[in-house]
Design an enzyme around this catalytic site. Structure first.
Site, short mmCIF file in Angstrom:
data_model
loop_
_atom_site.label_atom_id
_atom_site.label_comp_id
_atom_site.label_asym_id
_atom_site.label_seq_id
_atom_site.Cartn_x
_atom_site.Cartn_y
_atom_site.Cartn_z
N GLY A 215 0.81 -1.21 0.00
CA GLY A 215 0.00 0.00 0.00
C GLY A 215 0.84 1.26 0.00
N SER A 216 0.38 2.25 0.72
CA SER A 216 1.01 3.56 0.67
C SER A 216 2.41 3.61 1.27
CB SER A 216 0.12 4.60 1.36
OG SER A 216 -1.06 4.81 0.60
N THR A 217 2.81 2.59 2.04
CA THR A 217 4.20 2.61 2.54
C THR A 217 5.18 2.50 1.38
OG1 THR A 217 4.21 0.20 2.90
CG2 THR A 217 3.57 1.61 4.77
N LYS A 219 5.12 4.24 -1.14
CA LYS A 219 5.35 5.60 -1.65
C LYS A 219 6.71 6.13 -1.22
CE LYS A 219 0.41 6.47 -1.90
NZ LYS A 219 -0.78 7.06 -1.26
N SER A 273 -0.65 11.22 1.96
CA SER A 273 -0.73 9.95 1.22
C SER A 273 -1.67 10.02 0.01
CB SER A 273 -1.17 8.82 2.17
OG SER A 273 -0.69 7.58 1.73
#
Length: 485
Positions: A215-217, A219, A273
């Site tokens: 997921g957004s980690t 990024k 995010s």
């Protein structure tokens, strides 16, 4: 009469020679097949005829041996078995060995040639030297903090010392007690069947053997790629990022959980995010540079061992632009272990230099003499040092004034990134809650710990970033334990 005696003597000599030849045949030419035969229990009896060496955490053994007075005499015992199971694995008379018990079996069982002071004598006597010890890198306070934080929930925690690669915590929940599998009684078989039937898979080491959509980690990786490639030169300059963002070559819209993401600068997009900004950044960076950056962080590495093997974290190398957009926000085919995401945070904390993670500090003989040590670990520069400085700023902003405020620690600088990973058919599953972070005490010259936490099927409010609520507090307590040590 003399002739008959002479004939008998010759016959006896021939019989003796035949016996010697047969003994030579059995002991030399057929020794291998006999030793390896399942009917030969001598090796097994010898293996369990002496106490197994111990695995140490914080200088204290978390394993032991119990004298059963049976043919397979010594049976493995464990202190705080469920707490350290993702580190030790099990050593079973019935089902073999796993994890450290397997990777360091030679030292622990006494079969490692380096433990024998007189190898030729050991070969002649078939005796085993006493089992040695395995000294781990685990910080017991960090391990306990992670285990307590996950209590009652499925998930995993991995923590690394950024400057060295030393693994400080590996926790998987739910867990199990390896002692249940040590012997060869009926209760052992019942425990094995029960644990394997359990739908929660307590024997699965989620910290290193389970991959999740990050997921957004992820990024963190995309932002580093964009800064390194020069796609972003000013973190406070507006980006050309529509909201919603139409995935290239499709009519599918990508949206955000919150507002304010249209044309958001990298700093704000990272803090809150924004999916649309990072999906477009991934496309602008391009597949070649995104793959190169992901692989520099450790994705697609099939040979990672710590010393037991870790599952391969993946970033698809053959994608179209729409798939690349989704991959760049940690979805599509992007998958990562918690250990891999701790490595990502560690690389940012360590100036862009990633040290290979390791779990064994050294192995010793029973008397304490060093058999082998970890030594200096391989390192690679995964991003420019200037990019790492900027990434530390971005991650610090998340904790000070973004979605990761629950990870803040008084008296320390903490950087982090929250993540909510979709999964299931049509993304119908309750999201996985992620948090990756690092921490540096105000009196420390460098960051002391990097952490990754994943909580499966977290109770998430879909209007918020669940990583900040479910995973960040666990990471905070692990970091606090290390900083206080």
């Amino acid at each position: 009469m003399t002739r008959y005696i002479r004939h008998a003597a010759v016959f006896c000599v021939l019989l003796l020679a035949a016996l010697l030849v047969n003994a030579l045949r059995v002991q030399v030419f057929q020794a291998g097949p006999y030793d390896g035969s399942t009917a030969n229990r001598r090796a097994t009896i010898a293996r369990y005829g002496q106490p197994r060496g111990d695995i140490l955490v914080g200088g204290r053994p978390v394993t032991g041996s119990r004298d059963t007075r049976e043919q397979l005499r010594y049976e493995r015992t464990y202190s705080d078995g469920p707490l350290y199971a993702p580190v030790t694995g099990f050593a079973s008379q019935e089902y073999g060995t796993t994890l450290l018990e397997h990777a360091e079996d030679g030292v622990l069982a006494g079969t490692d040639p380096l433990l024998a002071p007189f190898p030729l004598w050991s070969d002649l006597t078939r005796g085993l030297p006493p089992g040695g010890k395995v000294v781990t890198t685990i910080d017991p306070a960090a391990q306990r903090a992670a285990y307590a934080g996950l209590a009652g929930r499925k998930g995993a925690v991995a923590a690394i010392e950024p400057s060295t690669g030393r693994i400080l915590a590996l926790v998987s929940a739910p867990s199990y007690d390896p002692a249940e599998l040590s012997g060869n009684r009926q209760a052992t078989k019942a425990a094995w069947e029960r644990l394997n039937r359990d739908p929660d898979k307590p024997m699965l080491n989620r910290a290193v053997r389970q991959t999740y959509p990050p997921g957004s980690t992820f990024k963190v990786v995309t932002a580093a790629a964009a800064l390194d490639a020069g796609v972003v030169t000013d973190m406070d300059e507006s980006t050309d990022s529509p909201d919603p963002y139409t995935l290239p070559g499709t009519r599918t819209w990508l949206t955000n959980e919150g507002d304010g993401c249209q044309d958001a600068p990298l700093r704000e997009a990272f803090k809150w995010s924004c999916n649309t900004v990072f999906a477009k950044l991934g496309v602008d960076v391009g597949a070649r540079d995104m793959v190169a950056t992901a692989q520099a962080f450790g994705f697609n590495d099939t040979g990672l061992r710590i010393p037991f093997s870790a599952s391969t974290s993946t970033f698809d190398t053959s994608v179209d632009r729409a798939q690349l957009a989704l991959s760049s926000i940690g979805q599509y085919n992007t998958r990562a272990t918690p250990l891999q995401m701790a490595m990502v945070a560690a690389a940012v904390a360590n100036g862009g230099l990633l040290r290979s993670p390791y779990l064994v500090e050294r192995t010793t003989s029973r008397g304490g003499g060093t058999v082998a040590s970890a030594g200096s670990r391989p390192a690679r520069q995964v991003m420019q040092p200037s990019t790492a400085v900027q990434m530390r700023e971005l991650m610090t902003d998340v904790v000070e004034d973004g979605t990761g405020t629950n990870a803040a620690i008084p008296g320390a600088t903490v950087g982090g990134k929250t993540g909510t990973a979709q999964h299931g058919l049509g993304n119908s599953g309750i999201p996985y809650a992620w948090f990756v972070s690092w921490a540096q005490g105000d009196r420390d010259p460098e960051p002391k710990v990097a952490v990754a936490v994943v909580v499966e099927d977290a109770s998430a409010n879909r209007g918020e970033i669940s990583g900040g609520g479910d995973a960040a507090p666990i990471a905070r307590e692990v970091m606090r334990a290390v900083l206080s040590g």
